[in-house]
Design a protein around this motif. Structure first.
Motif, PDB file in Angstrom:
ATOM      1  N   PRO A   4       0.803  -1.227   0.000  1.00  0.00           N
ATOM      2  CA  PRO A   4       0.000   0.000   0.000  1.00  0.00           C
ATOM      3  C   PRO A   4       0.834   1.275   0.000  1.00  0.00           C
ATOM      4  CG  PRO A   4      -0.965  -1.603   1.488  1.00  0.00           C
ATOM      5  CD  PRO A   4       0.335  -2.183   1.021  1.00  0.00           C
ATOM      6  N   SER A   5       1.919   1.287   0.771  1.00  0.00           N
ATOM      7  CA  SER A   5       2.744   2.498   0.845  1.00  0.00           C
ATOM      8  C   SER A   5       3.382   2.813  -0.498  1.00  0.00           C
ATOM      9  CB  SER A   5       3.820   2.335   1.918  1.00  0.00           C
ATOM     10  OG  SER A   5       4.619   1.185   1.660  1.00  0.00           O
ATOM     11  N   THR A   7       2.201   1.869  -3.464  1.00  0.00           N
ATOM     12  CA  THR A   7       1.118   2.293  -4.352  1.00  0.00           C
ATOM     13  C   THR A   7       0.773   3.758  -4.116  1.00  0.00           C
ATOM     14  OG1 THR A   7       0.168   0.075  -4.439  1.00  0.00           O
ATOM     15  CG2 THR A   7      -1.299   1.895  -4.968  1.00  0.00           C
ATOM     16  N   TYR A   8       0.679   4.138  -2.859  1.00  0.00           N
ATOM     17  CA  TYR A   8       0.347   5.523  -2.525  1.00  0.00           C
ATOM     18  C   TYR A   8       1.388   6.483  -3.099  1.00  0.00           C
ATOM     19  CZ  TYR A   8      -0.388   9.754   0.197  1.00  0.00           C
ATOM     20  OH  TYR A   8      -0.586  11.061   0.562  1.00  0.00           O
ATOM     21  N   GLU A   9       2.656   6.159  -2.922  1.00  0.00           N
ATOM     22  CA  GLU A   9       3.719   7.033  -3.424  1.00  0.00           C
ATOM     23  C   GLU A   9       3.630   7.188  -4.935  1.00  0.00           C
ATOM     24  OE1 GLU A   9       5.774   8.858  -1.740  1.00  0.00           O
ATOM     25  OE2 GLU A   9       5.079   8.117   0.198  1.00  0.00           O
ATOM     26  N   TYR A  37      -7.808   0.503   0.300  1.00  0.00           N
ATOM     27  CA  TYR A  37      -7.198   1.482   1.193  1.00  0.00           C
ATOM     28  C   TYR A  37      -7.305   2.882   0.595  1.00  0.00           C
ATOM     29  CZ  TYR A  37      -3.240  -0.096  -1.736  1.00  0.00           C
ATOM     30  OH  TYR A  37      -2.437  -0.493  -2.773  1.00  0.00           O
ATOM     31  N   VAL A  39      -6.541   6.790  -0.564  1.00  0.00           N
ATOM     32  CA  VAL A  39      -5.479   7.607  -1.139  1.00  0.00           C
ATOM     33  C   VAL A  39      -5.633   9.050  -0.675  1.00  0.00           C
ATOM     34  CG1 VAL A  39      -4.509   8.518  -3.292  1.00  0.00           C
ATOM     35  CG2 VAL A  39      -5.226   6.126  -3.162  1.00  0.00           C
TER      36      VAL A  39
END
Length: 500
Positions: A4-5, A7-9, A37, A39
């Motif tokens: 997830p981290s 993907t967020y970046e 999750y 964004v």
């Protein structure tokens, strides 16, 4: 699968301040899946943009279709499409309602087919959320590896669910004396709800929505074919069927259910899980078909499932049923879990229309109570003991790389950091049904999930306890089991251990 981290970046790379000024009014996204999750979250903690995985594909959801048309979001939209693509050269199809998105992506050099209908030749499809006629095709598209960018809002038609009322229609009593010893349920999902609570707020029957499908859970398999519960079971099957009047598949272990259903002319057969079923009924003792069951429900199927976990717990000491029991590997994703404790079978009233216990509701009230230093009052005052026990159980569900669970872990951690860990001594005892007992329970269980338990103590150590520290342990209870949790403030206390 990308973390997830990461993907967020990727999604926010190069994105400046989010500007939501304009004519559109976004709604709030509700995240229920383990793979979903956020964004973008507003200052009021409302999720405005979120992502998820499904099958081999990926999904990006915006809380209003206007986000997909506005040049202010062009950098994010380019990032989103790049993340959604199964391959760099994949073709991006744009629904006719989103012509302006076509222009934004063309300017960025993307390979775009404007005014497109959904097609297997596409790698990504972009659309608004107001046409459900292609729902099954969209699910299949994403499941096979396609990317879906979708936006819409639902504030203008949203209303309260009448699901519990439908399930309990004509049911004046729930007689759970069906020949087995039931377990209890933890109802922890935002779309899950209790149907039967005892006087201690322990849940014995519950239901949930998940994706396009529905789930009903019983706490012993004998409840699923008991004539005493015939009215409830018929309501449950009809609710799970969602008006399709389809075929009900019943696992061989529950074949007595077929005779109950036949009395009301409900089509059923003894069957394993197959694609032509509308509803599937089974026990919770195997996770062999977990992935198929998840997909079946997410894509619109109904699941009636039941079983107890206390026997499994007795044979697997040291393992948390909420995480390791086979049935919970199916149920946790739906926001429901069967706990390892047993309870005496009895008759109960169904949940009424008034206020009743739900883990998330109780936690929200407790959070507010701690935050605002409010006086402890009903209903929270009556829910504290159940809340403490449910917190302990919930924190055993692995939260690693699962934002849906990790977010609740963060809430619990912040509650502790704001309140501090209560000081306990012979002269300052803690009552079992108290705010302090809940905080101590949270602290103990959280400490087992954290690498640095000192992070739970935000207040100064002097505010938690004073030196010297003497801990007296009465070990005369033969049933007691003591564990070193590591939950100590950053001090070097002296311990006095009294043993028999």
């Amino acid at each position: 699968k990308m973390k997830p981290s990461a993907t967020y970046e990727l999604l926010v790379d190069g994105v400046g301040p989010w500007d939501f000024t304009g004519s559109f009014v976004p709604c709030e996204l509700l995240l229920v899946g383990e793979d979903a999750y956020p964004v973008l979250v507003s200052s009021k903690k409302q999720v405005l943009i979120a992502v998820s995985h499904y099958g081999k594909g990926r999904i990006v959801v915006a809380s209003h279709e206007g986000i997909l048309k506005d040049s202010k979001f062009s950098q994010f939209l380019r990032n989103a499409v790049a993340w959604l693509k199964p391959s760099p050269e994949a073709l991006v199809g744009i629904h006719p309602h989103l012509d302006s998105l076509s222009q934004l992506l063309l300017m960025a050099g993307a390979k775009v087919q404007a005014g497109a209908e959904l097609s297997p030749s596409l790698g990504v499809y972009c659309m608004d959320a107001y046409d459900s006629t292609k729902a099954k095709d969209l699910v299949d598209f994403v499941k096979r590896g396609g990317g879906l960018l979708i936006g819409g809002q639902a504030w203008y038609w949203a209303n309260l669910s009448l699901d519990a009322e439908f399930l309990l229609r004509g049911v004046s009593e729930l007689d759970l004396v069906t020949g087995g010893i039931p377990s209890i349920l933890l109802v922890h999902g935002v779309l899950s709800f209790p149907l039967c609570l005892d006087s201690s707020h322990r849940c014995l029957l519950a239901a949930a929505r998940y994706g396009q499908g529905r789930v009903v859970v019983a706490t012993h398999e004998s409840q699923l074919f008991s004539p005493k519960l015939a009215r409830f079971l018929l309501n449950a099957v009809r609710w799970l069927d969602a008006g399709r009047k389809g075929l009900v598949g019943v696992d061989a272990s529950l074949k007595k259910l077929c005779s109950l259903l036949s009395q009301e002319e409900v089509k059923s057969q003894v069957s394993q899980l197959t694609g032509d079923l509308s509803v599937y009924c089974c026990s919770s003792y195997s996770d062999r078909e977990a992935e198929r069951v998840h997909a079946f429900v997410a894509e619109g199927g109904g699941l009636l499932i039941g079983g107890q976990a206390w026997y499994w717990s007795s044979q697997n000491r040291g393992k948390a049923a909420v995480a390791k029991y086979p049935g919970n590997k199916i149920l946790n994703r739906f926001g429901l879990s069967i706990l390892g404790q047993s309870i005496q079978a009895a008759k109960h009233l169904p949940v009424g229309s008034g206020e009743h216990y739900h883990f998330r509701k109780a936690l929200a009230l407790f959070n507010r109570h701690v935050d605002k230093h409010e006086e402890l009052k009903a209903p929270l005052k009556d829910w504290l003991q159940r809340l403490a026990q449910d917190c302990a159980a919930f924190l055993h569900i692995p939260a690693h790389d699962c934002p849906a669970y990790a977010s609740l872990h963060r809430i619990l951690t912040k509650v502790l950091q704001r309140s501090g860990i209560p000081h306990v001594s012979r002269h300052c005892p803690v009552k079992s049904n108290s705010k302090e007992a809940v905080l101590l329970c949270m602290a103990t269980e959280l400490s087992l999930t954290m690498t640095d338990s000192a992070a739970l103590v935000q207040k100064s150590a002097a505010g938690v306890c004073a030196l010297p520290v003497t801990v007296e342990i009465d070990g005369t209870n033969p049933e007691a089991r003591w564990e070193l949790t590591g939950l100590t403030p950053p001090l070097k206390p002296r311990y006095l251990v009294i043993t028999p």
